[in-house]
Design a protein around this motif. Structure first.
Motif, PDB file in Angstrom:
ATOM      1  N   GLN A 122       0.884  -1.171   0.000  1.00 56.97           N
ATOM      2  CA  GLN A 122       0.000   0.000   0.000  1.00 56.97           C
ATOM      3  C   GLN A 122       0.912   1.208   0.000  1.00 56.97           C
ATOM      4  N   THR A 124       2.260   6.934   1.796  1.00 55.88           N
ATOM      5  CA  THR A 124       3.047   7.939   2.505  1.00 55.88           C
ATOM      6  C   THR A 124       4.085   8.615   1.601  1.00 55.88           C
ATOM      7  N   GLY A 136       2.214  12.682   4.998  1.00 53.26           N
ATOM      8  CA  GLY A 136       2.313  11.535   5.904  1.00 53.26           C
ATOM      9  C   GLY A 136       0.905  11.192   6.334  1.00 53.26           C
ATOM     10  N   VAL A 174      -2.523  12.732   3.754  1.00 52.20           N
ATOM     11  CA  VAL A 174      -2.135  12.243   2.419  1.00 52.20           C
ATOM     12  C   VAL A 174      -2.588  13.180   1.300  1.00 52.20           C
ATOM     13  N   PHE A 194       7.605   5.711   2.100  1.00 50.54           N
ATOM     14  CA  PHE A 194       7.548   4.613   3.068  1.00 50.54           C
ATOM     15  C   PHE A 194       6.701   3.489   2.484  1.00 50.54           C
ATOM     16  N   LYS A 242      14.930   1.026  10.163  1.00 52.91           N
ATOM     17  CA  LYS A 242      13.839   1.233  11.130  1.00 52.91           C
ATOM     18  C   LYS A 242      14.253   0.821  12.550  1.00 52.91           C
ATOM     19  N   THR A 249      11.055  -4.220  13.274  1.00 51.35           N
ATOM     20  CA  THR A 249      10.592  -4.896  12.050  1.00 51.35           C
ATOM     21  C   THR A 249      11.759  -5.055  11.056  1.00 51.35           C
ATOM     22  N   THR A 286      11.374  -2.418   3.913  1.00 53.79           N
ATOM     23  CA  THR A 286      10.569  -1.208   3.691  1.00 53.79           C
ATOM     24  C   THR A 286      11.446  -0.257   2.896  1.00 53.79           C
ATOM     25  N   VAL A 306      -8.954   8.557  -1.505  1.00 50.71           N
ATOM     26  CA  VAL A 306      -8.891   8.371  -0.050  1.00 50.71           C
ATOM     27  C   VAL A 306     -10.014   7.453   0.406  1.00 50.71           C
ATOM     28  N   LYS A 307     -11.193   7.714  -0.101  1.00 45.41           N
ATOM     29  CA  LYS A 307     -12.347   6.879   0.281  1.00 45.41           C
ATOM     30  C   LYS A 307     -12.088   5.411  -0.115  1.00 45.41           C
ATOM     31  N   ASN A 333      -8.873   0.107   6.678  1.00 44.67           N
ATOM     32  CA  ASN A 333      -9.694  -0.475   7.741  1.00 44.67           C
ATOM     33  C   ASN A 333      -9.353  -1.946   7.975  1.00 44.67           C
ATOM     34  N   ARG A 380      -5.763  -1.971   9.566  1.00 44.86           N
ATOM     35  CA  ARG A 380      -5.796  -1.522  10.973  1.00 44.86           C
ATOM     36  C   ARG A 380      -6.267  -2.665  11.884  1.00 44.86           C
ATOM     37  N   GLU A 389      -0.047   2.397   9.903  1.00 46.80           N
ATOM     38  CA  GLU A 389      -1.445   2.646   9.481  1.00 46.80           C
ATOM     39  C   GLU A 389      -2.147   3.711  10.302  1.00 46.80           C
ATOM     40  N   GLY A 390      -1.383   4.699  10.760  1.00 47.11           N
ATOM     41  CA  GLY A 390      -2.003   5.834  11.440  1.00 47.11           C
ATOM     42  C   GLY A 390      -1.694   5.842  12.924  1.00 47.11           C
ATOM     43  N   ASP A 400     -10.086   9.603  13.517  1.00 43.62           N
ATOM     44  CA  ASP A 400     -10.978   8.734  12.738  1.00 43.62           C
ATOM     45  C   ASP A 400     -12.189   8.329  13.590  1.00 43.62           C
ATOM     46  N   ARG A 446     -14.386  11.128  13.225  1.00 40.58           N
ATOM     47  CA  ARG A 446     -15.048  11.087  11.911  1.00 40.58           C
ATOM     48  C   ARG A 446     -16.233  10.118  11.976  1.00 40.58           C
TER      49      ARG A 446
HETATM   50  C1  MFK Z   1       4.634  -3.647   9.739  1.00 40.61           C
HETATM   51  C2  MFK Z   1       5.760  -2.800   9.665  1.00 40.61           C
HETATM   52  C3  MFK Z   1       5.469  -1.466   9.201  1.00 40.61           C
HETATM   53  C4  MFK Z   1       6.709  -0.714   8.969  1.00 40.61           C
HETATM   54  C5  MFK Z   1       6.690   0.610   9.550  1.00 40.61           C
HETATM   55  C6  MFK Z   1       5.427   1.365   9.298  1.00 40.61           C
HETATM   56  C7  MFK Z   1       5.550   2.794   9.678  1.00 40.61           C
HETATM   57  C8  MFK Z   1       4.417   3.609   9.102  1.00 40.61           C
HETATM   58  C9  MFK Z   1       4.387   3.500   7.611  1.00 40.61           C
HETATM   59  C10 MFK Z   1       3.209   4.155   7.052  1.00 40.61           C
HETATM   60  O1  MFK Z   1       3.357   5.190   6.497  1.00 40.61           O
HETATM   61  S1  MFK Z   1       1.685   3.366   7.176  1.00 40.61           S
HETATM   62  C11 MFK Z   1       0.554   4.510   6.507  1.00 40.61           C
HETATM   63  C12 MFK Z   1       0.120   5.431   7.569  1.00 40.61           C
HETATM   64  N1  MFK Z   1      -0.800   6.411   7.069  1.00 40.61           N
HETATM   65  C13 MFK Z   1      -2.117   6.323   7.296  1.00 40.61           C
HETATM   66  O2  MFK Z   1      -2.638   5.385   7.841  1.00 40.61           O
HETATM   67  C14 MFK Z   1      -2.906   7.488   6.876  1.00 40.61           C
HETATM   68  C15 MFK Z   1      -3.267   8.267   8.065  1.00 40.61           C
HETATM   69  N2  MFK Z   1      -4.176   9.313   7.712  1.00 40.61           N
HETATM   70  C16 MFK Z   1      -5.518   9.108   7.740  1.00 40.61           C
HETATM   71  O3  MFK Z   1      -6.010   8.030   8.010  1.00 40.61           O
HETATM   72  C17 MFK Z   1      -6.325  10.293   7.467  1.00 40.61           C
HETATM   73  O4  MFK Z   1      -7.372  10.312   8.376  1.00 40.61           O
HETATM   74  C18 MFK Z   1      -6.888  10.301   6.039  1.00 40.61           C
HETATM   75  C19 MFK Z   1      -5.784  10.144   5.033  1.00 40.61           C
HETATM   76  C20 MFK Z   1      -7.902   9.208   5.804  1.00 40.61           C
HETATM   77  C21 MFK Z   1      -7.545  11.666   5.919  1.00 40.61           C
HETATM   78  O5  MFK Z   1      -7.683  12.074   4.588  1.00 40.61           O
HETATM   79  P1  MFK Z   1      -8.722  13.195   4.221  1.00 40.61           P
HETATM   80  O6  MFK Z   1      -8.589  13.419   2.763  1.00 40.61           O
HETATM   81  O7  MFK Z   1      -8.627  14.364   5.141  1.00 40.61           O
HETATM   82  O8  MFK Z   1     -10.077  12.391   4.528  1.00 40.61           O
HETATM   83  P2  MFK Z   1     -11.564  12.892   4.547  1.00 40.61           P
HETATM   84  O9  MFK Z   1     -11.761  14.031   3.586  1.00 40.61           O
HETATM   85  O10 MFK Z   1     -12.004  13.083   5.938  1.00 40.61           O
HETATM   86  O11 MFK Z   1     -12.293  11.598   3.984  1.00 40.61           O
HETATM   87  C22 MFK Z   1     -12.333  11.309   2.595  1.00 40.61           C
HETATM   88  C23 MFK Z   1     -13.369  10.187   2.436  1.00 40.61           C
HETATM   89  O12 MFK Z   1     -12.832   8.980   2.970  1.00 40.61           O
HETATM   90  C24 MFK Z   1     -14.650  10.465   3.217  1.00 40.61           C
HETATM   91  O13 MFK Z   1     -15.718   9.863   2.486  1.00 40.61           O
HETATM   92  P3  MFK Z   1     -16.737  10.779   1.620  1.00 40.61           P
HETATM   93  O14 MFK Z   1     -15.908  11.264   0.478  1.00 40.61           O
HETATM   94  O15 MFK Z   1     -17.840   9.846   1.226  1.00 40.61           O
HETATM   95  O16 MFK Z   1     -17.176  11.885   2.546  1.00 40.61           O
HETATM   96  C25 MFK Z   1     -14.449   9.705   4.490  1.00 40.61           C
HETATM   97  O17 MFK Z   1     -15.664   9.342   5.115  1.00 40.61           O
HETATM   98  C26 MFK Z   1     -13.719   8.463   3.968  1.00 40.61           C
HETATM   99  N3  MFK Z   1     -12.926   7.859   5.041  1.00 40.61           N
HETATM  100  C27 MFK Z   1     -11.829   8.361   5.636  1.00 40.61           C
HETATM  101  N4  MFK Z   1     -11.394   7.502   6.565  1.00 40.61           N
HETATM  102  C28 MFK Z   1     -12.235   6.449   6.561  1.00 40.61           C
HETATM  103  C29 MFK Z   1     -13.216   6.674   5.574  1.00 40.61           C
HETATM  104  N5  MFK Z   1     -14.186   5.798   5.317  1.00 40.61           N
HETATM  105  C30 MFK Z   1     -14.216   4.668   6.044  1.00 40.61           C
HETATM  106  N6  MFK Z   1     -13.311   4.382   7.002  1.00 40.61           N
HETATM  107  C31 MFK Z   1     -12.309   5.241   7.285  1.00 40.61           C
HETATM  108  N7  MFK Z   1     -11.429   4.926   8.217  1.00 40.61           N
END
Ligand code: MFK
Length: 547
Positions: free
Chosen positions: A169, A172, A177, A180, A202, A250, A253, A258, A278-279, A286, A289, A419-420, A428, A431
């Motif tokens: 996925q 990032t 970050g 997005v 990432f 890192k 892990t 990565t 994003v949607k 989900n 997470r 994942e956040g 969230d 939200r």
């Molecule tokens: C295992 C080893 C791993 C190695 C190390 C890992 C380190 C980390 C590496 C990473 O980078 S992992 C990725 C981490 N990043 C994330 O998880 C992203 C975190 N950010 C979010 O989750 C923000 O909340 C989000 C990007 C979703 C916010 O974006 P927006 O554009 O401000 O969202 P907005 O406008 O509130 O929502 C857009 C649409 O998506 C809406 O629907 P509609 O268009 O119909 O109104 C929301 O309802 C929908 N939506 C957002 N979150 C949702 C969702 N729908 C269902 N479930 C959700 N959770």
């Protein structure tokens, strides 16, 4: 020879005691319980023997990036240990993804799969990370139900390693970050196909075969994020117009590659509507997470098993550690929380299973939406805190690398970030409760759960917590600022309340003294929720922080 401490043992988690079996029996209908139990039993035996050995091997040979060959030609090879590849074969043959999609156990299929992943995770060298994203991608494709599903879905469900594809996925970026929307990667239409250009900062599991990636596309005159499916490699296994800039160094892990990637015109297939990236990727998030919750839980289940074993082998001040009242307190409190985490993720698996079978009631669907970010943040923080507590409970041995105990602490920290972060999960949660349907439905669900439980002071305490969450939220938090400030408190209180109810219901179902005791310990250690007890004045807060 002087004193020699007996080592602790990695027990078979399913057979060590009856807990996981009891969880399965309390939640699964009789039609499917036998098949699932025998599968978990055979797998758990492997996970504590041959798979565990593979993990040690993969962990001691971290991946390497070979950018150029001896003639200076760019090759971008990711060299991983054979043990990492063997994890891939195991994931395929044990059907760790397909169990969730073939749905042989109907609504209990996700429960089967999540319990299996829970057992796998602490022996997997984090192969569960690519599996999380693979599962998320599979769900997106299943819902897409078009030509992309036709081409790729079956590859993610294959039961032979050679045929099995994993997914990454790619979200990032340096500028984007958690937010997005700031992503700079663009998708351009060239010769009738989309090609993606940009840097992904990432990207985990760069050994995957496909990725779900976000990129900006023009929609109604402005840039909006869209979701693309990218086949990462060509028929010869070479990267498709992708350069690996470097592997990430890192905190934990370590076995899991990565990378930072440069997309140089890689072809991508649009998934869903243009501008709804994003949607659409929220479906992946989900699912992953929930995987994060399962993996966090598996980590502390394993570590708690190790410290219980060690506590029966280590003597101090004239008796075994397990006989010391204060040591017992530490272990008992953490055990109640480990059991709470297992029940939390198991209940979420059932809710997900029902939702995917389209048999979930409105209140169950609402609970799934609201409790997914709660499960993520609650179990992640428990993993960080409990891991710290239990590594400490080993004394100096917990600080020495060759006991393999410090790895638990390093690896646990990822759960609250992957994942956040906790605050992003709190937002969230906000939200989710902003929807009246979700708010009312989820509290109906919790309330329904409480009516299944016999009266007790512990139940009263959990019901009060539930009412305080609901009424306090509705009555004392009116401005967007106040709600944001309170979001994290609400999320943790909901997690506490849900787990307290699940522990009570579980104890009622098993009728075991152990389970009642752990429910009581858990509930005794819960705080009240008080939304008044927050620093709401953002301007003042900032002034203090900067002065
Ligand atoms: C295992 C080893 C791993 C190695 C190390 C890992 C380190 C980390 C590496 C990473 O980078 S992992 C990725 C981490 N990043 C994330 O998880 C992203 C975190 N950010 C979010 O989750 C923000 O909340 C989000 C990007 C979703 C916010 O974006 P927006 O554009 O401000 O969202 P907005 O406008 O509130 O929502 C857009 C649409 O998506 C809406 O629907 P509609 O268009 O119909 O109104 C929301 O309802 C929908 N939506 C957002 N979150 C949702 C969702 N729908 C269902 N479930 C959700 N959770």
């Amino acid at each position: 020879m002087g004193f020699q401490q007996e080592d602790f043992v990695y027990h078979d988690l399913f057979r060590e005691n009856t807990f996981l079996k009891d969880v399965l029996h309390s939640l699964c209908d009789s039609q499917h319980v036998g098949t699932i139990e025998s599968d978990l039993a055979q797998f758990s035996k492997r996970a504590s023997s041959t798979i565990l050995d593979l993990m040690w091997k993969a962990e001691s040979h971290p991946p390497q990036h070979r950018a150029f060959d001896h003639w200076g030609q760019r090759v971008d090879e990711i060299i991983v240990d054979d043990a990492w590849n063997e994890m891939h074969n195991i994931a395929a043959s044990e059907e760790l993804i397909s169990i969730g999609y073939l749905r042989k156990s109907a609504e209990a299929s996700r429960l089967h799969q999540f319990l299996k992943l829970l057992i796998f995770h602490p022996s997997s060298a984090f192969y569960t990370c690519p599996l999380a994203m693979t599962d998320g991608a599979a769900r997106v494709l299943e819902l897409e139900n078009g030509p992309l599903k036709e081409s790729f879905f079956h590859k993610l469900l294959a039961d032979r390693g050679d045929d099995f594809w994993t997914a990454g996925q790619w979200m990032t970026e340096k500028a984007g970050g958690s937010d997005v929307s700031q992503s700079e990667t663009v998708a351009k239409q060239e010769g009738g196909v989309y090609r993606l250009y940009g840097t992904k900062w990432f990207t985990s599991a760069v050994t995957a075969n496909l990725a779900m990636a976000l990129a900006q596309t023009p929609v109604d005159g402005r840039n909006r994020l869209s979701l693309f499916l990218i086949p990462i490699r060509d028929g010869n296994g070479k990267l498709n117009n992708i350069e690996v800039l470097r592997l990430k160094d890192k905190l934990g892990t370590k076995a899991m590659p990565t990378a930072e990637l440069e997309l140089k015109g890689v072809e991508g297939f649009l998934v869903g509507e243009l501008g709804a990236g994003v949607k659409n990727i929220a479906t992946v998030l989900n699912i992953s997470r929930l995987y994060n919750s399962v993996c966090a839980t598996g980590t502390i289940l394993r570590l708690h098993s190790l410290i219980r074993d060690y506590s029966q082998k280590r003597k101090a001040f004239g008796k075994m550690l397990i006989e010391h009242p204060l040591h017992q307190q530490t272990l008992l409190k953490s055990q109640s929380e480990v059991h709470a985490c297992v029940l939390f993720v198991s209940e979420m698996a059932l809710l997900l299973g029902k939702s995917e079978m389209t048999t979930a009631s409105d209140s169950e669907a609402a609970a799934l939406r609201l409790l997914t970010p709660v499960a993520k943040l609650w179990t992640a923080k428990k993993a960080v805190n409990i891991t710290s507590e239990l590594v400490e409970a080993f004394g100096g041995a917990g600080y020495i690398e060759d006991t393999q105990l410090p790895r638990f602490l390093r690896d646990a920290q990822v759960f609250s970030i992957w994942e956040g972060t906790t605050n992003i999960m709190s937002l969230d949660t906000l939200r989710a409760v902003a929807s009246e349907r979700v708010f009312i439905g989820a509290f109906d669900y919790l309330s329904g759960l409480s009516t299944d439980i016999s009266p007790s002071p512990e139940l009263d305490k959990m019901k009060k917590l539930m009412e305080d969450c609901k009424d306090g939220w509705l009555q004392s938090l009116n401005s967007p600022n106040d709600r944001e400030v309170a979001a994290r408190m609400l999320a943790f209180a909901l997690g506490d309340c849900f787990c307290g109810l699940l522990l009570l219901r579980f104890a009622q179902s098993t009728q075991k003294a152990r389970d009642l005791h752990l429910a009581q310990v858990f509930i005794r250690n819960r705080d009240h929720v008080d939304f008044e007890n927050l620093e709401r004045d953002s301007e003042r807060n900032q002034k203090t922080l900067l002065s």
